[in-house]
Design an enzyme around this catalytic site. Structure first.
Site, PDB file in Angstrom:
ATOM      1  N   ASP A   9     -15.548   0.083   4.396  1.00 21.46           N
ATOM      2  CA  ASP A   9     -14.168   0.347   4.491  1.00 21.46           C
ATOM      3  C   ASP A   9     -13.313  -0.775   3.591  1.00 21.46           C
ATOM      4  O   ASP A   9     -14.087  -1.770   3.362  1.00 21.46           O
ATOM      5  CB  ASP A   9     -13.764   0.058   6.109  1.00 21.46           C
ATOM      6  CG  ASP A   9     -12.103   0.156   6.366  1.00 21.46           C
ATOM      7  OD1 ASP A   9     -11.398   0.904   5.477  1.00 21.46           O
ATOM      8  OD2 ASP A   9     -11.612  -0.547   7.051  1.00 21.46           O
ATOM      9  N   ASP A  11      -9.567  -2.227   3.790  1.00 20.63           N
ATOM     10  CA  ASP A  11      -8.554  -3.024   4.711  1.00 20.63           C
ATOM     11  C   ASP A  11      -9.330  -3.605   5.865  1.00 20.63           C
ATOM     12  O   ASP A  11      -9.938  -3.047   6.565  1.00 20.63           O
ATOM     13  CB  ASP A  11      -7.439  -2.318   4.871  1.00 20.63           C
ATOM     14  CG  ASP A  11      -6.477  -1.681   4.024  1.00 20.63           C
ATOM     15  OD1 ASP A  11      -6.825  -2.295   2.802  1.00 20.63           O
ATOM     16  OD2 ASP A  11      -5.809  -0.516   4.082  1.00 20.63           O
ATOM     17  N   ASP A  20      -1.390  -2.108   2.812  1.00 24.14           N
ATOM     18  CA  ASP A  20      -0.192  -1.511   2.832  1.00 24.14           C
ATOM     19  C   ASP A  20       0.758  -2.267   3.197  1.00 24.14           C
ATOM     20  O   ASP A  20       1.853  -2.774   2.802  1.00 24.14           O
ATOM     21  CB  ASP A  20      -0.218  -0.281   3.688  1.00 24.14           C
ATOM     22  CG  ASP A  20      -0.971   0.971   2.761  1.00 24.14           C
ATOM     23  OD1 ASP A  20      -1.340   0.840   1.627  1.00 24.14           O
ATOM     24  OD2 ASP A  20      -1.335   1.947   3.714  1.00 24.14           O
ATOM     25  N   ASP A  95      -8.779   4.464   3.590  1.00 26.59           N
ATOM     26  CA  ASP A  95      -7.559   5.085   3.948  1.00 26.59           C
ATOM     27  C   ASP A  95      -6.129   4.174   3.230  1.00 26.59           C
ATOM     28  O   ASP A  95      -5.066   4.335   3.580  1.00 26.59           O
ATOM     29  CB  ASP A  95      -7.104   5.276   5.174  1.00 26.59           C
ATOM     30  CG  ASP A  95      -5.840   6.172   5.598  1.00 26.59           C
ATOM     31  OD1 ASP A  95      -5.670   7.124   4.697  1.00 26.59           O
ATOM     32  OD2 ASP A  95      -5.703   6.263   6.733  1.00 26.59           O
ATOM     33  N   ASP A 178     -13.688  -1.266  10.573  1.00 31.01           N
ATOM     34  CA  ASP A 178     -12.979  -1.990  11.608  1.00 31.01           C
ATOM     35  C   ASP A 178     -12.049  -1.154  12.390  1.00 31.01           C
ATOM     36  O   ASP A 178     -11.830  -1.192  13.548  1.00 31.01           O
ATOM     37  CB  ASP A 178     -12.237  -3.366  11.020  1.00 31.01           C
ATOM     38  CG  ASP A 178     -11.076  -2.839  10.229  1.00 31.01           C
ATOM     39  OD1 ASP A 178     -10.050  -2.845  10.821  1.00 31.01           O
ATOM     40  OD2 ASP A 178     -11.111  -2.172   9.090  1.00 31.01           O
TER      41      ASP A 178
END
Length: 272
Positions: A9, A11, A20, A95, A178
């Site tokens: 992942d 972030d 973001d 994402d 996470d």
């Protein structure tokens, strides 16, 4: 080590915050973001925020400058480089969005270490504004997963990666994440795979509530220092196991049974 696929992942896993939120906060648009958040999906909101920031006179150079200041634990970069040097196939499933991720990885000198980035597509349009789109077009073809946000099911991404590498032989996966969005892909891992949830984050909490649903071996981590130690430790463990299996198989090929030895011709005496 060609038998390991390590999926990261982005972030709060590779970097130490949400990219973001970092951009929105650093460019002074937090209040507007919080005001609009209840009205639309996160991914759509980020596209809207880029429009608003552009209207306020913020340029892509401003965005890039902010991304270059993003916090990251100093041990994460050497961990990624070491895993790659050991032959692991490294991939990103995030994402966030492609522009943010590529900009940060390039700044950190990590662009060449990942074979694939799976995330929400984005590009800078003719007006100099960043456009962000969903990974899955949920208006035309919803992914149907109730665990994931409408714009991206990471579980579907992992299944595609699993299918794509299956032709190359047996692969073991290490998944690092996470957030709650990392729960679905963790459910797709098998009993020979490993998952590394960040402790006291949403993925960890979900796993604690449903431990029997996770087939993969769980190894939690707290910060970049533990990420490096545990990740490289797992790679070393898998390497030892693979070498042991190879040696065992090699020995079997060289072992001749007693009955087979008896069938071999006996040595002839040398005449004096």
């Amino acid at each position: 080590m060609a038998g390991i696929v390590a999926v990261f992942d982005f972030d709060k896993t590779i970097i130490d915050c949400d990219s973001d939120n970092w951009v929105v906060d650093e460019l002074g648009a937090t209040d507007l973001f919080n005001e609009l958040l209840p009205t639309m999906p996160w991914n759509s909101l980020m596209d809207r925020m880029m429009k608003e920031l552009h209207a306020q006179g913020k340029t892509m150079e401003d965005v890039v400058d902010v991304l270059k200041r993003i916090p990251i634990h100093p041990k994460v970069i050497p961990a990624i480089k070491a895993a790659h040097a050991l032959g692991c196939d490294l991939r990103v499933v995030s994402d966030a969005n492609l522009f943010f991720i590529e900009t940060i990885l390039k700044h950190l000198g990590l662009s060449d270490y990942f074979s694939e980035i799976n995330t929400n597509p984005s590009f800078v349009d003719d007006e100099g504004r960043l456009r962000i789109f969903p990974h899955h077009d949920f208006h035309k073809s919803p992914h149907g997963c109730t665990l994931c946000p409408p714009n991206m099911c990471k579980g579907l991404v992992i299944e595609r990666i699993q299918a794509s590498v299956a032709e190359e032989g047996k692969k073991k996966f290490i998944y690092l994440g996470d957030g709650s969005g990392d729960y679905c892909p963790s459910l797709k891992l098998g009993d020979e795979d490993y998952v590394m949830p960040r402790k006291n984050f949403p993925l960890w909490d979900l796993m604690c509530k449903t431990p029997l649903l996770i087939k993969a071996e769980i190894h939690e981590w707290v910060d970049g220092e533990e990420l490096e130690r545990i990740l490289l430790g797992l790679i070393n463990k898998i390497s030892i196991e693979e070498n042991a299996q190879f040696i065992s198989a090699d020995c079997k090929l060289q072992t001749i049974s007693v009955s087979a030895r008896e069938a071999l011709p006996h040595a002839l005496p040398v005449q004096q």
